[in-house]
Write an enzyme that holds these catalytic residues in place. Sequence first.
Site, PDB file in Angstrom:
ATOM      1  N   LYS A 139      36.817  20.231  44.413  1.00  0.00           N
ATOM      2  CA  LYS A 139      36.157  21.442  43.919  1.00  0.00           C
ATOM      3  C   LYS A 139      35.853  21.248  42.434  1.00  0.00           C
ATOM      4  O   LYS A 139      36.699  20.711  41.688  1.00  0.00           O
ATOM      5  CB  LYS A 139      37.108  22.628  44.139  1.00  0.00           C
ATOM      6  CG  LYS A 139      36.543  23.979  43.757  1.00  0.00           C
ATOM      7  CD  LYS A 139      37.524  25.071  44.148  1.00  0.00           C
ATOM      8  CE  LYS A 139      37.048  26.459  43.774  1.00  0.00           C
ATOM      9  NZ  LYS A 139      37.983  27.510  44.177  1.00  0.00           N
ATOM     10  N   SER A 214      35.997  30.755  46.831  1.00  0.00           N
ATOM     11  CA  SER A 214      35.196  30.028  45.882  1.00  0.00           C
ATOM     12  C   SER A 214      35.145  28.514  46.143  1.00  0.00           C
ATOM     13  O   SER A 214      34.330  27.826  45.516  1.00  0.00           O
ATOM     14  CB  SER A 214      35.708  30.286  44.462  1.00  0.00           C
ATOM     15  OG  SER A 214      37.067  29.914  44.342  1.00  0.00           O
ATOM     16  N   SER A 238      40.243  31.669  48.436  1.00  0.00           N
ATOM     17  CA  SER A 238      39.166  30.701  48.183  1.00  0.00           C
ATOM     18  C   SER A 238      39.295  29.367  48.887  1.00  0.00           C
ATOM     19  O   SER A 238      38.324  28.616  48.943  1.00  0.00           O
ATOM     20  CB  SER A 238      39.012  30.468  46.685  1.00  0.00           C
ATOM     21  OG  SER A 238      38.391  31.576  46.122  1.00  0.00           O
TER      22      SER A 238
HETATM   23  C1  LIG Z   1      35.344  49.788  41.187  1.00  0.00           C
HETATM   24  C2  LIG Z   1      35.993  48.609  41.741  1.00  0.00           C
HETATM   25  C3  LIG Z   1      36.792  47.848  40.784  1.00  0.00           C
HETATM   26  C4  LIG Z   1      37.256  46.603  41.395  1.00  0.00           C
HETATM   27  C5  LIG Z   1      36.563  45.475  40.758  1.00  0.00           C
HETATM   28  C6  LIG Z   1      36.629  44.344  41.618  1.00  0.00           C
HETATM   29  C7  LIG Z   1      35.825  43.256  41.043  1.00  0.00           C
HETATM   30  C8  LIG Z   1      36.031  42.019  41.817  1.00  0.00           C
HETATM   31  C9  LIG Z   1      37.122  41.249  41.281  1.00  0.00           C
HETATM   32  C10 LIG Z   1      37.682  40.310  41.893  1.00  0.00           C
HETATM   33  C11 LIG Z   1      37.262  39.888  43.231  1.00  0.00           C
HETATM   34  C12 LIG Z   1      38.292  39.011  43.758  1.00  0.00           C
HETATM   35  C13 LIG Z   1      37.772  38.334  44.967  1.00  0.00           C
HETATM   36  C14 LIG Z   1      38.610  37.133  45.193  1.00  0.00           C
HETATM   37  C15 LIG Z   1      37.876  36.114  46.016  1.00  0.00           C
HETATM   38  C16 LIG Z   1      38.581  34.832  46.042  1.00  0.00           C
HETATM   39  C17 LIG Z   1      38.699  34.270  44.684  1.00  0.00           C
HETATM   40  C18 LIG Z   1      39.515  33.005  44.636  1.00  0.00           C
HETATM   41  O1  LIG Z   1      40.415  32.765  45.415  1.00  0.00           O
HETATM   42  N1  LIG Z   1      39.240  32.182  43.617  1.00  0.00           N
HETATM   43  C19 LIG Z   1      39.898  30.928  43.411  1.00  0.00           C
HETATM   44  C20 LIG Z   1      40.338  30.706  42.017  1.00  0.00           C
HETATM   45  O2  LIG Z   1      40.206  31.579  41.179  1.00  0.00           O
HETATM   46  O3  LIG Z   1      40.854  29.594  41.755  1.00  0.00           O
END
Ligand SMILES: CCCCCCCC/C=C\CCCCCCCC(=O)NCC(=O)O
Length: 572
Positions: A139, A214, A238
């Site tokens: 990655k 991700s 992710s």
């Molecule tokens: C009004 C709503 C407020 C909430 C705001 C949310 C905004 C989104 C923020 C985070 C989303 C998180 C999703 C996570 C997806 C997977 C991410 C991941 O595992 N990344 C890998 C890494 O960071 O290494």
Amino acid sequence: MLFYVVLLLLGVGAYYYHFTANRKKIIERLEVVAQRRRDDLAKNVEETRRIADKLDPKRRDYIGGLDFLQLQNELQKGTVTCVEAVRTYFHKAILAHEKTNAVTCFILEADQQAEELDEKAKQASYVKPPMFGVPLSLKECLKLKGYDTTRGFVQDAYRPATEDSIQIEHYKKLGLIPFCQTNVPQSLLSYNCSNPLFGTTTNPFDSTRTCGGSSGGEGALIGGRGSIIGIGTDVGGSVRIPCHFTGTAGIKPSKMRFAHRGGGASVPGKPMIDANDGPMAQDVKANVEFLRNVWGDIDFQSDRDPYCPPVHWNESLYSSEKKLRVGYYIDDGWFTPTPALQRAVLESKKHLENAGHTVIPFYPPRLTKVMQLYFRAVCLDGGQYVLNKLLKDIIEPTIRFQVTLWMVPTWVQRILSYPVSLVFPRMAVLMQSLTRDTFELREAYADIEAYREEYVGMMMKDDLDVILCPASVMPAPQHDIPSKVVSGVSYTCLYNLLDFGAGVVPVTTVSKSDEEKLINEYPETDKWYQTVKKATIGAIGMPIGVQVAAPPFREEAVLRTMREIELAITGK
Ligand SMILES: CCCCCCCC/C=C\CCCCCCCC(=O)NCC(=O)O
């Protein structure tokens, strides 16, 4: 009074003018950088093709048809050379990249490293490391000396890492050859895979749908058969979501099982949401073999990072004859998954029961609260760190919705959440999640600690070894959906909040009867359900995985369960 109002309006106008003029300048400058980077990638692909084409196509087809264990074995015996393995995967990765746009950079020096390893192997005294010559995709955010780790931010292009992370150093020592880097969503905080530097990575089974994120480039590449094993990272799903979307298998171990010195993170300094790197591969067997070797030699990482405990691969936990006790659920009470995902869990339950294991219902408590705690703790500064970086960059359109959420001040979100709760209660919960102050943050951390105790207490009460559950709420949706349904990570982010080891194994594909059930029975009670339902229509044939999770340091039990499900389904 009027004077002050005019003064205020002038002030706001001047600020807005200055802000937009400044953004325009930033974007113009970065667009030149992004174009240059894409041109460099096009040249890099052509150079890679030139190297790959040196290998006889018949030989390439043979080597490309070997699975992880077969390739590892032939490399050990010397019936396949490292150069042949790397050139085969250069070729296969180019094909997958042309289909999905998964690769951000081919590591040309892999060919030379392979030659050097082949030379060493000629010496009688040389002992081959266990994964000698196996090509490894990475990655893009993982620190590899001499290569960029932009996380999809154009501002970070052409700033190569000065050192390998300890993990990468370890993988090289074990004989693996990093041969390419793969695409990510901008900021890594999304489960789609698009950024203004390298563009959108698509799903190998349907280009209108996302490969997930991700670690989406890994999912697309491995699912598209362009890599035999790769490394992703996971702070909310992710590793697991791309595996589920692309029909691949992977695991996010609990945080302490790898060294983190010299590594990077999407949001540094968030103590209660535990991220980790994890392998992704075409099958569970490859994950097992990889981790057996890495953890078998974990002292390498512990010696270089004292915060990584020397916990070795636990073969007796993996190979135990003792039947498992499994807790399962098909709905977490926060977000009902689409029918195919529920069916996948029920089929896996049957497979485990047929193998003699006990599978009983388990109800993860208070997921609504968990979602609030997760978003509060992952965006522990209200999203400011990521927002600051985004405002200095070209903002990726497919994450614009969540960027807008971060831009609205917390107190405004809180006030608006009250009227919103009347029509869209789940959205209101999230609007109350970003922290107002350190008092609230401390409280959230204490709540997470208490939740961890409660959850493992429930598992202990029922003497459960592992949990079996859906991997997500839907099969791979279109590219813009993850940002609109951030709350859809509930099945995966729970196990980051708990810091469990958690993996995903492919089980089935969406069937026609799943689609009929979706149309007739799936809820439409709010905007998120409506979006998920619409996105899932037409997903017939898309891969579906299930998730297996267990408390920290019990990853071998997770892998054993995943492997038993795999064996029951594939017979190999
Ligand atoms: C009004 C709503 C407020 C909430 C705001 C949310 C905004 C989104 C923020 C985070 C989303 C998180 C999703 C996570 C997806 C997977 C991410 C991941 O595992 N990344 C890998 C890494 O960071 O290494």
